[in-house]
Design a protein around this motif. Sequence first.
Motif, short mmCIF file in Angstrom:
data_model
loop_
_atom_site.label_atom_id
_atom_site.label_comp_id
_atom_site.label_asym_id
_atom_site.label_seq_id
_atom_site.Cartn_x
_atom_site.Cartn_y
_atom_site.Cartn_z
N VAL A 140 0.85 -1.19 0.00
CA VAL A 140 0.00 0.00 0.00
C VAL A 140 0.89 1.24 0.00
N ALA A 141 0.43 2.29 -0.66
CA ALA A 141 1.21 3.52 -0.78
C ALA A 141 0.37 4.72 -0.39
N ILE A 142 1.00 5.70 0.23
CA ILE A 142 0.40 7.02 0.45
C ILE A 142 1.30 8.00 -0.29
N ARG A 143 0.72 8.70 -1.27
CA ARG A 143 1.52 9.54 -2.15
C ARG A 143 0.88 10.92 -2.31
N MET A 144 1.73 11.90 -2.66
CA MET A 144 1.30 13.29 -2.80
C MET A 144 0.83 13.61 -4.22
N LYS A 145 0.42 12.62 -4.94
CA LYS A 145 -0.17 12.79 -6.26
C LYS A 145 -0.92 11.51 -6.59
N GLU A 146 -1.86 11.59 -7.53
CA GLU A 146 -2.61 10.41 -7.88
C GLU A 146 -1.71 9.43 -8.61
N PRO A 147 -1.63 8.18 -8.14
CA PRO A 147 -0.77 7.19 -8.81
C PRO A 147 -1.23 6.95 -10.25
N LEU A 157 -7.30 10.97 0.11
CA LEU A 157 -7.41 11.08 1.56
C LEU A 157 -7.65 12.50 2.02
N MET A 158 -6.88 13.42 1.51
CA MET A 158 -6.95 14.81 1.95
C MET A 158 -6.10 15.65 1.01
N SER A 159 -6.02 16.94 1.30
CA SER A 159 -5.13 17.84 0.57
C SER A 159 -4.23 18.55 1.57
N VAL A 263 -3.49 14.07 -1.54
CA VAL A 263 -2.84 12.92 -0.93
C VAL A 263 -3.70 11.69 -1.19
N TYR A 264 -3.09 10.68 -1.80
CA TYR A 264 -3.82 9.47 -2.19
C TYR A 264 -3.29 8.24 -1.47
N LEU A 265 -4.19 7.33 -1.17
CA LEU A 265 -3.82 5.99 -0.72
C LEU A 265 -4.13 5.04 -1.87
N ALA A 266 -3.21 4.14 -2.16
CA ALA A 266 -3.38 3.22 -3.29
C ALA A 266 -2.85 1.83 -2.94
N TYR A 267 -3.47 0.82 -3.54
CA TYR A 267 -3.01 -0.55 -3.36
C TYR A 267 -3.45 -1.37 -4.57
N PRO A 268 -2.80 -2.52 -4.81
CA PRO A 268 -3.11 -3.31 -6.02
C PRO A 268 -4.53 -3.85 -6.01
N GLU A 269 -5.12 -3.91 -7.18
CA GLU A 269 -6.46 -4.46 -7.34
C GLU A 269 -6.57 -5.87 -6.77
N GLU A 270 -5.50 -6.65 -6.91
CA GLU A 270 -5.54 -8.03 -6.45
C GLU A 270 -5.62 -8.14 -4.93
N LEU A 271 -5.34 -7.03 -4.21
CA LEU A 271 -5.43 -7.03 -2.75
C LEU A 271 -6.71 -6.35 -2.26
N ARG A 272 -7.69 -6.24 -3.14
CA ARG A 272 -8.95 -5.58 -2.79
C ARG A 272 -9.58 -6.21 -1.54
N ALA A 273 -9.51 -7.53 -1.43
CA ALA A 273 -10.16 -8.22 -0.32
C ALA A 273 -9.26 -8.36 0.91
#
Length: 301
Positions: A140-147, A157-159, A263-273
């Motif tokens: 999982v990643a938290i990044r300052m731009k949309e992945p 998440l926020m700005s 600020v975005y949180l992102a993770y792989p589709e395969e880890l949705r569950a």
Amino acid sequence: MDWDKLRIFHAVADAGSLTHAGDTLHLSQSAVSRQIRALEESLDATLFHRHARGLILTEQGELLFDATKAMSKRLDAASARIRDSDEEMYGELRVTTTLGFGLMWLAPRLHHFYEKYPNIKIDLMLEERVLDLPMREADVAIRMKEPSQADLIRKRLMSVTMQLYASQGYLEQNGTPAELADLKHHRLLCQRTTSKQVNAAASFVQRLLAYNVPSMLTVNNYFGVLQGVKHDLGIGVLPDYVTQDVPDLVPVLPDEKSVEVPVYLAYPEELRASKRISAFRDFVQEEIIIHRKGILVEQAM
């Protein structure tokens, strides 16, 4: 191709040493060496250059190591999904974010996460490089731009904005600027514009430098800027999320700030569950709500 030999090859390539790989695999150095020689014979290729300081992959070895790394990441993903089918949450969660956000916002709040989920081990990877989530460099990643990577689930998440802050001690000794032109009488602390960072932050610093700032301290991350501000070195450019956790900071020229940075949180589709991902996502969102409430209280006082 023998899977066991590939496993041993991967360990040796990763460690760069027969001895270290043997320690990891709980095998003797001679046993590891025999397996590598057997693999090289089966492929009719030399996989390592051997020298006194260790092992270096040959071109053929690099090709095979790329393949085993991809295999290892896919196996990790499958293992994570199997573990997440259990009711109890445990295991490793690899989280990547920037150095500044990780040190100044996320790390101070992780004790709340561990209070709820003591059996989850977080591996926190703080770096400006964007890790490849689909290739399982992180979960999982938290990044300052949309992945921009494909096959990711994204949540805004926020700005945040970059603003000017100083310590009370610095301002008492050097005065408080009333306008941007007054920066010519102060030292500016900021992340150097050549460092990897969001464009909004670099643009804001460039705008400030137009006012002939005579003295500067540049650092390659915001944590270093924060330490300089706290120790009365000057007026610093910092993300606004630090204010609640560092109450001694004094806003300077509060109407001057960068454009908003998502600020975005992102993770792989395969880890949705994944229950671990869901737990971490919910934790971050709850902490953001608490953080916002704290800022509103401060503003109302």
